[in-house]
Write an enzyme that holds these catalytic residues in place. Structure first.
Site, PDB file in Angstrom:
ATOM      1  N   HIS A  73       0.854  -1.190   0.000  1.00 48.36           N
ATOM      2  CA  HIS A  73       0.000   0.000   0.000  1.00 48.36           C
ATOM      3  C   HIS A  73       0.883   1.231   0.000  1.00 48.36           C
ATOM      4  O   HIS A  73       1.719   1.396   0.871  1.00 48.36           O
ATOM      5  CB  HIS A  73      -0.914   0.018   1.234  1.00 48.36           C
ATOM      6  CG  HIS A  73      -2.048  -0.953   1.144  1.00 48.36           C
ATOM      7  ND1 HIS A  73      -3.078  -0.979   2.041  1.00 48.36           N
ATOM      8  CD2 HIS A  73      -2.319  -1.926   0.243  1.00 48.36           C
ATOM      9  CE1 HIS A  73      -3.939  -1.924   1.696  1.00 48.36           C
ATOM     10  NE2 HIS A  73      -3.497  -2.522   0.620  1.00 48.36           N
ATOM     11  N   TYR A 202      -9.553   5.557   6.532  1.00 51.14           N
ATOM     12  CA  TYR A 202      -9.783   5.967   7.921  1.00 51.14           C
ATOM     13  C   TYR A 202     -10.819   7.085   7.841  1.00 51.14           C
ATOM     14  O   TYR A 202     -10.515   8.166   7.315  1.00 51.14           O
ATOM     15  CB  TYR A 202      -8.496   6.503   8.552  1.00 51.14           C
ATOM     16  CG  TYR A 202      -7.457   5.445   8.874  1.00 51.14           C
ATOM     17  CD1 TYR A 202      -6.612   4.938   7.894  1.00 51.14           C
ATOM     18  CD2 TYR A 202      -7.304   4.969  10.181  1.00 51.14           C
ATOM     19  CE1 TYR A 202      -5.652   3.974   8.203  1.00 51.14           C
ATOM     20  CE2 TYR A 202      -6.347   4.014  10.493  1.00 51.14           C
ATOM     21  CZ  TYR A 202      -5.530   3.519   9.504  1.00 51.14           C
ATOM     22  OH  TYR A 202      -4.575   2.571   9.810  1.00 51.14           O
ATOM     23  N   PRO A 293      -5.123   0.709  18.362  1.00 53.45           N
ATOM     24  CA  PRO A 293      -4.798   0.215  17.017  1.00 53.45           C
ATOM     25  C   PRO A 293      -4.807   1.254  15.891  1.00 53.45           C
ATOM     26  O   PRO A 293      -4.418   0.938  14.773  1.00 53.45           O
ATOM     27  CB  PRO A 293      -5.883  -0.837  16.770  1.00 53.45           C
ATOM     28  CG  PRO A 293      -7.014  -0.445  17.647  1.00 53.45           C
ATOM     29  CD  PRO A 293      -6.432   0.226  18.842  1.00 53.45           C
ATOM     30  N   LYS A 297       0.473   0.398  14.855  1.00 54.88           N
ATOM     31  CA  LYS A 297       1.851   0.330  15.347  1.00 54.88           C
ATOM     32  C   LYS A 297       2.190  -0.901  16.190  1.00 54.88           C
ATOM     33  O   LYS A 297       3.380  -1.229  16.326  1.00 54.88           O
ATOM     34  CB  LYS A 297       2.140   1.565  16.233  1.00 54.88           C
ATOM     35  CG  LYS A 297       2.484   2.818  15.470  1.00 54.88           C
ATOM     36  CD  LYS A 297       3.975   2.868  15.175  1.00 54.88           C
ATOM     37  CE  LYS A 297       4.350   3.909  14.160  1.00 54.88           C
ATOM     38  NZ  LYS A 297       4.226   3.471  12.770  1.00 54.88           N
ATOM     39  N   TYR A 385       3.584   6.854  10.238  1.00 55.80           N
ATOM     40  CA  TYR A 385       2.768   5.664   9.942  1.00 55.80           C
ATOM     41  C   TYR A 385       3.618   4.567   9.302  1.00 55.80           C
ATOM     42  O   TYR A 385       3.466   3.386   9.616  1.00 55.80           O
ATOM     43  CB  TYR A 385       1.616   6.056   9.009  1.00 55.80           C
ATOM     44  CG  TYR A 385       0.549   4.994   8.832  1.00 55.80           C
ATOM     45  CD1 TYR A 385      -0.635   5.036   9.562  1.00 55.80           C
ATOM     46  CD2 TYR A 385       0.708   3.953   7.912  1.00 55.80           C
ATOM     47  CE1 TYR A 385      -1.622   4.080   9.396  1.00 55.80           C
ATOM     48  CE2 TYR A 385      -0.268   2.983   7.731  1.00 55.80           C
ATOM     49  CZ  TYR A 385      -1.434   3.049   8.477  1.00 55.80           C
ATOM     50  OH  TYR A 385      -2.407   2.093   8.308  1.00 55.80           O
TER      51      TYR A 385
HETATM   52  C1  PHB Z   1      -6.298  -4.174  10.244  1.00 60.85           C
HETATM   53  O1  PHB Z   1      -6.384  -4.377   9.028  1.00 60.85           O
HETATM   54  O2  PHB Z   1      -6.585  -5.040  11.077  1.00 60.85           O
HETATM   55  C2  PHB Z   1      -5.878  -2.828  10.715  1.00 60.85           C
HETATM   56  C3  PHB Z   1      -5.382  -1.908   9.812  1.00 60.85           C
HETATM   57  C4  PHB Z   1      -4.993  -0.644  10.254  1.00 60.85           C
HETATM   58  C5  PHB Z   1      -5.106  -0.300  11.582  1.00 60.85           C
HETATM   59  C6  PHB Z   1      -5.589  -1.233  12.493  1.00 60.85           C
HETATM   60  C7  PHB Z   1      -5.977  -2.500  12.067  1.00 60.85           C
HETATM   61  O3  PHB Z   1      -4.754   0.941  11.990  1.00 60.85           O
END
Ligand code: PHB
Length: 395
Positions: A73, A202, A293, A297, A385
């Site tokens: 990504h 997000y 989450p 990280k 990130y």
């Molecule tokens: C996930 O795909 O489980 C996932 C992706 C990004 C995050 C948290 C969890 O910030």
């Protein structure tokens, strides 16, 4: 029966197994013990995003599968009430992330341990530790023979997760715990549908946060912000999809919906235990710290701990240098606190905090806008990130 080894590793998740791989390469004798059976760890859904530095650790002698089965990504999409802002990681900081679930990281590491013939013991049930300032002792009852097994080690490493027995064995007065709770949690689902978008979304909306992630071409991973007391079984598929629609279906964007095959609620917590070394015990990963989450990280931080720990242990092993062990804690904690800050910041800026005043709700949306409307702001986010550059082993 009493056995002996140089390094005892309590916890056979990704951190413990990655450490085992690195120690094996250094020719340092060790044993890994894990309470849970291998199948249970393989079937527990966890995080999905690897920084470049974490992917590098896998391709460096564990497995190249992340390059074939993982999805690279080059950015993420941040949406504010449907208004989309692309954060182009490659364009901003020349880095990418990989969507590669933690369960696959674990499988690669566990398979490699078998291939190398390393001593990794799963499914042991409760494991005790003792004598952490002398010659640490691991003990458990062998599930097959019923015999009590004791393993005496020179050093003990605790990679036994957030409920760590190892961490709890440090006397109260010898460690400090720092933590922060959040007034929300994530409702996570796995749904049998193709991904809705090629990158992660997000989304912050008036109704709350949602994250649109992925797993495979046929399976989506999605989360929405919920109350921490939510019972996932009280929610029908229709309730769940209606919540997502309200948070992400704006301006022509439509989520792919389908059968929900898994649902759970994930609590949010920020936590650090200091120091990460006490006597002959060293802690790594979730045993020493937890992040919410939102910044993706947790696993990355754990793997970086282990990379630094393996270097410190190699120095200790060749020169019996105690200072290498003390330096481990200091080196790790600098990064751990940076990751705590980033994870806290992403979390507070993207969620609707039910306890915040209306002033603060509006202020935090403005904070998000300040970031995504600025190239510098987006570059800062992208750098944090994807992993700070000094943590990448290859560029
Ligand atoms: C996930 O795909 O489980 C996932 C992706 C990004 C995050 C948290 C969890 O910030």
């Amino acid at each position: 029966m009493r056995e002996r080894t140089t390094i005892g590793i309590v916890g056979g998740g990704p951190s413990g197994l990655m450490l085992s791989h690195l120690l094996h390469r250094e020719g340092i004798e060790h044993i890994v013990v894990e309470a849970r059976p291998r199948e249970e760890i393989e079937n527990t859904h966890r995080a999905g995003i690897l920084e470049q530095g974490s992917a590098d650790m896998l391709t460096d002698g564990v497995s190249d599968r992340v390059l074939h089965d993982g999805a690279r990504h080059d950015g993420i999409d941040i949406r504010i009430n449907g208004e989309s802002h692309h954060v182009d990681f490659q364009g901003l900081v020349g880095a990418s992330t990989f969507l590669y679930p933690q369960t696959d990281v674990f499988i690669d590491l566990a398979d490699k341990a078998v291939e190398d013939g390393r001593d990794v013991r799963f499914g042991l049930g409760p494991v005790d530790v003792d004598d952490l300032t002398g010659s640490p002792l691991i003990s458990y009852v062998d599930p097959e023979s019923g015999e009590r097994i004791e393993i005496e080690c020179e050093l003990l490493v605790g990679t036994d997760g957030s409920r760590s027995t190892c961490r709890r064995s440090i006397p109260e007065g010898e460690r400090r715990a720092f933590y922060r709770e959040y007034p929300f949690a994530w409702f996570g689902i796995m749904a049998e549908t193709p991904p809705s978008h090629d990158e992660l979304i997000y989304a912050r909306s008036e109704a709350g946060f949602a994250l649109i992630s992925q797993r495979t071409p046929k399976l989506q991973r999605l989360y929405f912000q919920c109350d921490p007391g939510t019972d996932p079984n009280a929610w029908t598929d229709e309730d769940i999809w209606a919540t997502f629609r309200e948070r992400v279906n704006f301006g022509g964007f439509e989520l792919n919906e389908g059968p929900i095959v898994h649902k759970s609620v994930l609590g949010f917590r920020s936590f650090v235990s200091e120091p990460m070394r006490w006597g002959n015990l060293l802690l790594a990963g979730d045993a020493a710290h937890t992040v919410p989450p939102t910044g993706a990280k947790g696993l990355n931080l754990a793997l970086q701990d282990v990379r630094i720990l393996a270097e410190s242990l190699a120095e200790w092993h060749s020169a019996r240098s105690d200072s290498a062990l003390t330096a481990y804690s200091e080196r790790c904690l600098r990064r751990v606190w940076k990751a705590q800050n980033f994870s806290y910041w992403m979390t507070s800026m993207l969620h609707a905090n039910p306890e915040a005043s209306e002033f603060d709700q509006r202020r935090s949306v403005a904070e998000l806008r300040t970031v995504v409307e600025s190239e510098h702001g987006k570059a800062w986010l992208a750098e944090s990130y994807t992993g700070w550059p000094n943590e990448r082993t290859h560029s």
